[in-house]
Design a protein around this motif. Sequence first.
Motif, PDB file in Angstrom:
ATOM      1  N   LEU A 439       0.830  -1.209   0.000  1.00  0.00           N
ATOM      2  CA  LEU A 439       0.000   0.000   0.000  1.00  0.00           C
ATOM      3  C   LEU A 439       0.861   1.254   0.000  1.00  0.00           C
ATOM      4  N   ALA A 440       2.044   1.188   0.626  1.00  0.00           N
ATOM      5  CA  ALA A 440       2.934   2.358   0.648  1.00  0.00           C
ATOM      6  C   ALA A 440       3.383   2.719  -0.759  1.00  0.00           C
ATOM      7  N   ARG A 466      -3.793  10.209   3.870  1.00  0.00           N
ATOM      8  CA  ARG A 466      -3.687   9.684   5.231  1.00  0.00           C
ATOM      9  C   ARG A 466      -3.780   8.155   5.183  1.00  0.00           C
ATOM     10  N   MET A 467      -3.058   7.532   6.095  1.00  0.00           N
ATOM     11  CA  MET A 467      -3.050   6.067   6.199  1.00  0.00           C
ATOM     12  C   MET A 467      -2.933   5.689   7.666  1.00  0.00           C
ATOM     13  N   GLU A 468      -3.775   4.732   8.113  1.00  0.00           N
ATOM     14  CA  GLU A 468      -3.657   4.250   9.478  1.00  0.00           C
ATOM     15  C   GLU A 468      -2.306   3.588   9.674  1.00  0.00           C
ATOM     16  N   PRO A 469      -1.699   3.760  10.841  1.00  0.00           N
ATOM     17  CA  PRO A 469      -0.383   3.136  11.091  1.00  0.00           C
ATOM     18  C   PRO A 469      -0.473   1.608  10.961  1.00  0.00           C
ATOM     19  N   GLU A 503      -9.057  14.354  -0.870  1.00  0.00           N
ATOM     20  CA  GLU A 503      -8.621  13.654   0.326  1.00  0.00           C
ATOM     21  C   GLU A 503      -8.595  12.154   0.038  1.00  0.00           C
ATOM     22  N   VAL A 504      -7.453  11.538   0.357  1.00  0.00           N
ATOM     23  CA  VAL A 504      -7.290  10.085   0.188  1.00  0.00           C
ATOM     24  C   VAL A 504      -6.909   9.513   1.547  1.00  0.00           C
TER      25      VAL A 504
END
Length: 619
Positions: A439-440, A466-469, A503-504
């Motif tokens: 995903l990164a 934004r991405m959850e840790p 926004e993503v």
Amino acid sequence: MLKWLEINDWPIRYKLIAHFLLIGILPAVCLGLLINYSVDRVLERQATENTLQLIGKVNRSLEHYAANLQNITYIASGNPDVRRFLDGTEGQEAKDNDHYEIRHFLQTVSTLYTEVAGILIVSGTGETISNELYAKEGYRLTLEPWYEEAVRRDGIFTIIGRPEGRHVTSHVNYRDDEVISAARAVLDPDTQNVLGVVLIDLKLRVIAEELKNVRLGRNGYLMVIDGNGNPVYAPANLPVGEVLPDWFAGTSGSLSRDTEAGKIQFIYVKSPFTGWTTIGVFPARESIREMREIQFYIVSFAFLVCLFGITASYYLSRSISRPIGQLISFMQKAESGDLLTRFIGERRDEIGMLGRSFNRMLYRINRLITLMEHKERQKREAELRSLQAHIRPHFLYNTLDTIQWMARREGASAAAEVAELLARLFRIGLSGGRDRIPLAEEFGHLESYLKIQKVRYRDKLNYTIRMEPGLEKHTVLKLILQPLVENSIYHGIKERRGPGVIEVDACVRDGDLILRVRDDGAGMDEGRLKEVRQALGRVGRELDPEELMAEAETAAADGSGGKDRGFGLINVHERLKLTFGERYGLAIDSRRGEGTTVTVVHPVLLPAEPDDSREEERT
């Protein structure tokens, strides 16, 4: 033999025949056997009941005659002249007169009761008086067995039976086998001493007349025996032989015995008054003859039912199995490769329905084969285009890398940065030929694309990612976010007045990876949103020709040709469904003037092992 018993291996024709025979013939045979058994029992029961009724009627007649004899003894013993004769209290002159009166009295009784053969009155001293009977000369009748039996019964009326060996004769000279004797002792009412005995002979012919008119079948007859088994009455030439009283237990019943004349059936009733047993005798073969007649009709009926059942089952099974056999032959032709064969028939039953379904199946198979051939051609063309497209990005990002190096050498840092971002975009898009990337990397590819678009649109385009840790290494299909962001830019931000924001974000909800692309652009009205949702709903479903025609007409009406109407959305939606199943894909929400939100439902795939063979091509 065991293989033949395997019903599942039988042809359907034989199964139908066996079925029809079982439900048609077997019940008929069982019904015939049941009727035969029931009729046999009913005939036997009715014959027994009818015979018992006849015997009961005969017994009542015999008891009537016996009752008459008993009444005569009472009348005789109560006569004053007879009473004086028995106690010896009369003088000589009175004696002669009394004797005359007694004989006249006895004659009158014999006239009234024609069944009486004679009446004899014996005093205790041995004197006798009678109208028909008299003692043989030189014999004292008080010593006779019948006299002693009457005295022993102490005034009770007694039927002696046939007068064998007695010393009494008559004017008519009846034989012993032509009369039945009965006697009763006359007692002194004061002392209860025996004064004498009244002897009465009953004509046997009255019994014979009662019995001979009763017929039991064709050869049956009645007979009467006394308590000792001696025959009171029996027809001449009795075929049964000896009849034992031990056979007849109880007051009534039936039994059968094997005799010299064959198997004989006896039905009997005992009279409690006379002590006689009246017996109905008839050969068992008479009932067998009647049963054989009934059995003949039953067998004839069963034969006709079997004949009709076999014929009907043959034609019924043939009418059912024949079209099935024809359908099997069509299927065998189709199995051998002849897909143009068709079931021909106008039947409206299940066979006709099956045949029409078979025709539709062949039509769909032919259509599917044609579609597969078309898709194979498309696949080969796509592979060729993919090869060409694969070659071009390699050449492009290598060329862009050269341009970036030259721009930095010449001091054009902005151009160098754009060239570097574009080269990185192409390089991530190739990803060493892999379909799934972390995903990164997907977010890095998206960020490169947004930076390039930022150079073009400057302040009009803003974005946040934004991405959850912990989700960086989770695996996703590559290039699923860039088409969505591109769609947001060209159909949302670009159409908006003033700057816009995209926004993503990525998160995990209810076991699924949720990716959202949200913009505050122009948005869509209800009609346009409905069209896009319908286009997404048609993904994975084969469209009918009518639907394809309607879609083509709609695309022609708005001038888009159907090529850019959400192509990126549909492509991503189709890839997700084909890869992970029906529950995954895109969901879209939008309001005119407020923006659009596209939600990607992706399965949570754990981080993949590092792939050391991945190429970081730079040629």
